[in-house]
Write an enzyme that holds these catalytic residues in place. Structure first.
Site, short mmCIF file in Angstrom:
data_model
loop_
_atom_site.label_atom_id
_atom_site.label_comp_id
_atom_site.label_asym_id
_atom_site.label_seq_id
_atom_site.Cartn_x
_atom_site.Cartn_y
_atom_site.Cartn_z
CG ASP A 101 -4.06 -2.16 3.42
OD1 ASP A 101 -4.34 -1.93 2.23
OD2 ASP A 101 -3.45 -1.37 4.15
CG ASP A 151 -1.05 1.28 7.37
OD1 ASP A 151 -1.78 1.22 6.35
OD2 ASP A 151 -0.65 2.36 7.85
CG ASP A 194 -1.85 1.13 1.30
OD1 ASP A 194 -2.31 1.54 0.23
OD2 ASP A 194 -2.13 1.62 2.41
#
Length: 817
Positions: free
Chosen positions: A709, A705, A507
């Site tokens: 996700d 995080d 990410d």
């Protein structure tokens, strides 16, 4: 022995909590209780309740050195040993005990009383879980707590086996010297007579067999439970040698005449039995010692938390055990103390060393409203905090649970060793029987003696203990090493899979970047930079826009003068305007400048360039004239570029998947050299991307995080959560990075690769050793060199293979990450 009762009510020297051993100030308003005409003082209500429930258990203790009875509430001399409090009548007794504790402990120390609900598992077969301590039904090894107690001392089995070794080793050495004397020119048998010589060996070897009876118990358990293992072979080999020797000693006439020597005596193998059992015992002590060292990481983590906390109730304060804390309690943390539990600062300020969570050595300033984590170290100031997470809910407890669980987990490669061992033991028994028959029929005189030696040697040398240790030892050491490096491993399977990963999906926000906007560029035109920042910061103090805080914070960091604004107005979708120090100031995009009739000029091209770098550029106008522009962006973490290069060097394909705009994502990816970019993706899209890459035959890891996700983390071959992120992300991942940046992934990859290499080395040692050892033990070299492997040499070689596996696994502790 006469007993002397020592009581603080008589001496008045010291007042000690009879339950936990802490010293207590009787005048500090602590809890107290009356019993048998005496007043007892306690550090907390919890200790008092324990005392009142069973006073006799906490009134006196026995000095293990002199046997005197000591009053626990007034004992001047007390230490903790193996998790237990030991009281002494004098400093001299304490000194004697500390010099040689085992000399004063008659029995193996009892296991530390564990919390209610503790479960126990086998160190070699983690699928075995029981609600009480005992022996493993598969291999007979003592079960251990799944998660150790914070008060637990050394493994009682380790202490017990060391004591057994100290007694058994001299006896085995004596019988070995007696038997080997004739081979080196010392005729012990002729000096004392062959019959007496045999009985002396029996007298020396039998205690060794009794001391090592636990091995025969384990061997019997393996047969009864139909799970043949190393103990099956050890019990069969040494048991056969011992029983054969007794028959040879008591009834030599039952054995063939060709086995008798010139004196009419038949051979005995008491020395082989004793030495083999002691060598196995040495191997077990070394293995238990190694397992003790693998638990150092957990104990080091648990030691970060203090044993007590200072609870504030109204105008009074008291030290209480952590077990007595509840969410909502107000606690005082003084300079130099560890934060007891997770919570929020309510009053005061201080700097806190959070290196155990973040890895950063620089202390972090904490003021009211900021969170603090249990186990971190308060440096300078004093503060009050409200407890939020206590007991097993604290961050430190969750880390300990994760590390302990991972150390007990099994890697898929362990299945190979298990399948081999399942068929290996019956095959070895078959080879031993075949060797016995072949030697008996075709061997030289005394054929039966040669046949017996060959069969026992095969059983001993083929013991698959090295095979059983190969994977668990490496996993345990690697898990502890990872915890020390800020890489928490949920299970061994995740570690094995990560060593094979081809593609890493990351990410952007919070993983590659800091996760919050920050002021990056200030480009004044016709005005000083400090003045420009002072004007825009004054304007933004009245704004609730997400970027406003970044601008104000950035201006303060750069030393801009603090001012106030008037006539503030937010123009939706364009920016803000207002008056600062009598001058009209505007901050916003090109649309705002157009509405105000302001021409940005050359600043327009510069703004476009900044936008291309993934930054949000804003024009500044003062008194109707363009005065410069500023840019805000989610800055790339300092560690990210180096980490990306390192990951590429480790053979990983890096894929970015972010919900941000295409331009921003491309700009960050270009700067970092990321291989593939997917922008504007939803949580479902991230999951689909994982499936797409896996469909291409790639092994995929996902790092993130946030809550968004979690689906992709769960769907990837390996999920990697940033410990600074959401709990659901951590729960969905196989690996967690405590510090929360990509350098942790580099460390995790290096650790995974090193661990799998270490496991393969261990399996190679075990397989090659057994493959080569069994034929040699069976006598395949006899026709060529005229020698048959002794059972003692076979036992030494078997133990050496285990030592080589343990030593190789412990090398992981020094792995550079």
């Amino acid at each position: 022995m006469a007993e002397a009762q020592v009581n603080h009510h008589q001496t008045g020297d010291i007042v000690r909590d009879p339950v936990c051993g802490m010293t207590v100030d009787p005048g500090a308003g602590k809890p107290q209780a009356e019993h048998d005409g005496h007043t007892y003082h306690f550090c907390s209500e919890g200790c008092r309740d324990k005392f009142l429930a069973d006073p006799e258990a906490y009134q006196t203790a026995r000095d293990p050195v002199c046997g005197m009875s000591v009053d626990r509430s007034s004992a001047e001399h007390m230490i903790k040993h193996a998790g237990e409090r030991v009281y002494f009548c004098s400093a001299r007794c304490q000194e004697k005990f500390e010099a040689d504790p085992e000399a004063y402990l008659g029995d193996a120390p009892a296991p530390e009383k564990m919390p209610e609900g503790t479960q126990y598992t086998c160190p070699m077969h983690p699928e075995i879980v029981r609600d009480a301590p005992g022996d493993c039904p598969k291999c007979g090894m003592a079960l251990e707590p799944v998660t150790p107690s914070s008060e637990s001392g050394p493994n009682p089995e380790y202490i017990d086996f060391k004591r057994r070794l100290w007694i058994a080793a001299p006896l085995a050495l004596a019988v070995f010297i007696l038997e080997m004397g004739s081979h080196i020119g010392i005729p012990f048998a002729e000096w004392m007579g062959h019959t007496a010589f045999g009985w002396l060996q029996f007298a020396l070897a039998t205690p060794v067999v009794w001391i090592c009876r636990v091995f025969f118990k384990r061997g019997w358990s393996s047969i009864v439970n139909r799970s043949p293992n190393m103990w099956t072979l050890i019990a069969l080999g040494t048991g056969a040698a011992y029983l054969f020797s007794i028959v040879s000693l008591l009834a030599p006439g039952l054995l063939p005449a060709q086995m008798q020597d010139g004196m009419g005596m038949t051979p005995v193998y008491f020395e082989a039995t004793a030495v083999i059992l002691v060598l196995v015992l040495i191997g077990q002590v070394m293995e238990l010692a190694a397992r003790e060292r693998t638990g150092d990481a957990i104990r080091a983590l648990m030691d970060l938390a203090p044993k007590t906390a200072r609870r504030v109730t109204g105008d009074s304060e008291e030290d209480v055990p952590l077990d007595d804390l509840a969410a909502g309690d107000i606690l005082r943390v003084r300079p130099g103390e560890s934060v007891p539990v997770d919570g929020v600062v309510t009053e005061g300020r201080s700097s806190v060393d959070e290196s155990m969570i973040t890895g950063e050595p620089v202390p972090v300033e904490k003021v009211a409203g900021e969170e603090v984590t249990g186990g971190t170290l308060n440096k300078t100031g004093s503060f009050l905090m409200e407890a939020r997470n206590v007991g097993d809910d604290t961050t430190l407890s969750r880390i300990v649970q994760m590390v302990a669980s991972a150390q007990r987990s099994r890697a898929p490669i362990q299945g190979l060793a298990d399948r081999v061992a399942e068929f290996f033991v019956p095959a070895v028994v078959g080879v031993a029987l075949l060797a016995f028959i072949v030697w008996w029929i075709f061997g030289p005189a005394p054929a039966l003696s040669y046949a017996f030696v060959a069969a026992v040697s095969v059983l001993i040398i083929a013991c698959p203990c090295a095979l059983g240790l190969a994977t668990p030892m490496s996993i345990m050491v690697a898990t502890g090493r990872g915890a020390n490096a800020g890489v928490l491993i949920r299970d061994a399977e995740a570690l094995e899979r990560f060593a094979k990963v081809d593609a890493l999906i990351v990410d952007k926000t919070g993983t590659l970047t800091e996760g919050k906007p920050a002021l990056t560029d200030v480009e004044p035109e016709g005005i000083e930079e400090a003045e420009l920042l002072s004007l825009v910061a004054a304007l933004e103090r009245g704004s609730e826009h997400p970027l406003a805080e970044a601008i104000v914070t950035g201006a303060e960091e750069r030393g801009a003068e603090k001012r106030d604004s008037e006539d503030f107005e937010a123009v939706t979708g364009q920016g803000v305007t207002g008056t600062v120090g009598g001058r009209r100031v505007a901050l916003g995009n090109a649309a705002l400048m157009a509405d105000l009739g302001i021409e940005p000029g050359a600043l327009a091209e510069r703004a476009e360039a900044l936008q291309g770098e993934g930054k949000t550029a804003m024009f500044v106008a003062v008194e109707g004239e363009a005065a410069g522009l500023i840019a805000v962006a989610d800055r790339i973490k300092e560690s990210t570029p180096g980490a990306i290069r390192a990951l590429h060097d480790l053979g990983l394909r890096i894929v970015m998947a972010t919900g941000d705009a295409e331009a921003t994502a491309r700009a960050v990816a270009g700067e970092l050299g990321i291989d593939e970019v997917h922008a504007g993706v939803s949580p479902e899209d991230k999951g689909a991307l994982v499936r797409k890459l896996k469909g291409e035959g790639l092994s995929v890891a996902m790092a993130g995080d946030g809550v968004n996700d979690a689906p992709a983390l769960a769907g990837a071959d390996v999920g990697i959560a940033m410990g600074t992120g959401a709990d659901v992300a951590v729960e969905s991942a196989g690996l967690t990075l405590v510090k929360g940046d990509l350098t942790g992934i580099v460390r995790a990859r290096k650790l995974a690769v090193a661990t799998m290499r270490n496991i393969r080395q261990n399996l190679f040692f075990a397989f090659v050793y057994n493959t080569a050892g069994v034929p040699v033990a069976a006598g395949i070299l006899y026709p060529f060199v005229g020698a048959l492997l002794s059972p003692i040499v076979a036992a030494a070689a078997m133990s050496l293979s285990s030592v080589s596996v343990i030593g190789n696994a412990l090398r992981l502790r020094a792995t550079k990450l």
